[in-house]
Write a protein that holds these residues in place. Sequence first.
Motif, short mmCIF file in Angstrom:
data_model
loop_
_atom_site.label_atom_id
_atom_site.label_comp_id
_atom_site.label_asym_id
_atom_site.label_seq_id
_atom_site.Cartn_x
_atom_site.Cartn_y
_atom_site.Cartn_z
N ALA A 95 0.83 -1.19 0.00
CA ALA A 95 0.00 0.00 0.00
C ALA A 95 0.87 1.25 0.00
O ALA A 95 1.98 1.25 0.52
CB ALA A 95 -0.91 0.00 1.24
N PRO A 96 0.36 2.35 -0.60
CA PRO A 96 1.11 3.60 -0.60
C PRO A 96 1.34 4.10 0.82
O PRO A 96 0.55 3.84 1.73
CB PRO A 96 0.21 4.55 -1.38
N THR A 97 2.44 4.83 1.01
CA THR A 97 2.75 5.42 2.31
C THR A 97 2.67 6.94 2.22
O THR A 97 2.59 7.51 1.13
CB THR A 97 4.14 5.00 2.78
N GLY A 98 2.72 7.61 3.36
CA GLY A 98 2.68 9.06 3.38
C GLY A 98 1.28 9.60 3.52
O GLY A 98 0.29 8.86 3.46
N ARG A 99 1.14 10.93 3.66
CA ARG A 99 -0.15 11.57 3.86
C ARG A 99 -0.75 11.97 2.52
O ARG A 99 -0.05 12.34 1.58
CB ARG A 99 -0.01 12.81 4.75
N TYR A 100 -2.08 11.85 2.45
CA TYR A 100 -2.80 12.24 1.24
C TYR A 100 -4.21 12.64 1.66
O TYR A 100 -4.88 11.90 2.38
CB TYR A 100 -2.85 11.09 0.23
N GLY A 101 -4.64 13.81 1.19
CA GLY A 101 -5.98 14.28 1.54
C GLY A 101 -6.16 14.49 3.03
O GLY A 101 -7.27 14.35 3.55
N GLY A 102 -5.08 14.83 3.72
CA GLY A 102 -5.16 15.08 5.16
C GLY A 102 -5.19 13.84 6.01
O GLY A 102 -5.35 13.93 7.23
N LYS A 103 -5.05 12.66 5.40
CA LYS A 103 -5.08 11.41 6.15
C LYS A 103 -3.75 10.68 6.00
O LYS A 103 -3.14 10.71 4.92
CB LYS A 103 -6.21 10.50 5.65
N SER A 104 -3.33 10.05 7.07
CA SER A 104 -2.10 9.27 7.01
C SER A 104 -2.35 7.97 6.25
O SER A 104 -3.49 7.57 6.00
CB SER A 104 -1.61 8.94 8.42
N ALA A 105 -1.27 7.29 5.88
CA ALA A 105 -1.39 6.02 5.18
C ALA A 105 -2.16 5.01 6.03
O ALA A 105 -2.98 4.25 5.52
CB ALA A 105 -0.01 5.47 4.84
N ALA A 106 -1.88 5.02 7.34
CA ALA A 106 -2.58 4.08 8.23
C ALA A 106 -4.07 4.38 8.28
O ALA A 106 -4.90 3.47 8.29
CB ALA A 106 -1.98 4.14 9.62
N GLN A 107 -4.43 5.66 8.30
CA GLN A 107 -5.84 6.04 8.33
C GLN A 107 -6.54 5.63 7.04
O GLN A 107 -7.68 5.15 7.06
CB GLN A 107 -5.98 7.55 8.55
N ARG A 108 -5.87 5.84 5.92
CA ARG A 108 -6.46 5.45 4.64
C ARG A 108 -6.62 3.94 4.56
O ARG A 108 -7.62 3.43 4.04
CB ARG A 108 -5.60 5.96 3.48
N GLN A 109 -5.65 3.23 5.07
CA GLN A 109 -5.73 1.77 5.06
C GLN A 109 -6.89 1.29 5.92
O GLN A 109 -7.65 0.40 5.52
CB GLN A 109 -4.43 1.15 5.55
N ASP A 110 -7.05 1.86 7.12
CA ASP A 110 -8.17 1.49 7.99
C ASP A 110 -9.50 1.77 7.31
O ASP A 110 -10.45 0.96 7.41
CB ASP A 110 -8.09 2.25 9.31
N GLU A 111 -9.60 2.90 6.61
CA GLU A 111 -10.84 3.25 5.93
C GLU A 111 -11.14 2.28 4.80
O GLU A 111 -12.28 1.84 4.63
CB GLU A 111 -10.77 4.67 5.39
N ARG A 112 -10.11 1.94 4.01
CA ARG A 112 -10.32 0.98 2.93
C ARG A 112 -10.76 -0.37 3.47
O ARG A 112 -11.68 -1.00 2.94
CB ARG A 112 -9.03 0.81 2.10
N ARG A 113 -10.10 -0.80 4.52
CA ARG A 113 -10.45 -2.09 5.11
C ARG A 113 -11.88 -2.09 5.60
O ARG A 113 -12.63 -3.05 5.38
CB ARG A 113 -9.49 -2.42 6.26
N ARG A 114 -12.29 -1.01 6.25
CA ARG A 114 -13.66 -0.92 6.75
C ARG A 114 -14.65 -0.96 5.59
O ARG A 114 -15.69 -1.62 5.66
CB ARG A 114 -13.85 0.37 7.55
N ARG A 115 -14.35 -0.28 4.51
CA ARG A 115 -15.25 -0.26 3.35
C ARG A 115 -15.37 -1.64 2.72
O ARG A 115 -16.46 -2.05 2.31
CB ARG A 115 -14.78 0.79 2.34
N PHE A 116 -14.26 -2.36 2.65
CA PHE A 116 -14.34 -3.72 2.11
C PHE A 116 -15.16 -4.63 3.03
O PHE A 116 -15.96 -5.44 2.56
CB PHE A 116 -12.93 -4.30 1.93
#
Length: 219
Positions: free
Chosen positions: A7-28
């Motif tokens: 998965a990509p690392t770093g911040r994007y759209g004000g969210k950290s990579a970990a936050q984006r990963q948690d959100e993707r996982r929740r959506r799946f």
Amino acid sequence: MTGRLRAPTGRYGGKSAAQRQDERRRRFLDAALQLFGDTPGYRATTVAALSEAAGLSTRQFYEEFRTLEDVLAALHLQVNDWAEAAVRTAAARTRDLPLPDRAAAIFRAYAGNVTADPRRVRITFVEIIGVSPRLEEQRLARRARWVDLIRAEAHTAVLRGEAAHRDYRLAATAFIGGVNGLLHDYSAGWVDATLDEVVDELVGQLLAVLRPPGPRPAG
């Protein structure tokens, strides 16, 4: 596919990579609850269909999971965790009440949580069955966890003089089997009873197991 994509690392759209990963996982997992727990079911769902339902790409799927079985495994654990949290909350709130009141509160919390969403029932009692040795092991491990929880409550009842002192492992295992079967049949519409009546029956069975035996008849 030998493993997840990185998965990509770093911040994007004000969210950290970990936050984006948690959100993707929740959506799946939210999408899986709908597709696995309703229509078309786990066995008829594809990675593409799950990704579309989650509003994500198949590449993002493989950044989070290796297979659909991984998703089902995670969802099965999540559904059980929700139910266990409800049970432990009810147990904590009623720890000072007599055994009948504690047992009623605990099983009302469990039954209410599981049956509140028919999709949870299907994940817990239907879709997980017969998928693979790995998921069968997980299912039995979670059932053993529920058995241990009942045994812990039984131990508390023994210490308070509310239950007979004995090994409750077999009794708890048999009881959990009855709980699972009755709640599945209730949710499928095969039991002509209200949820309160189902819970009352289960509580009555548990109390019959836990209560100290009465005096033996003379002779």
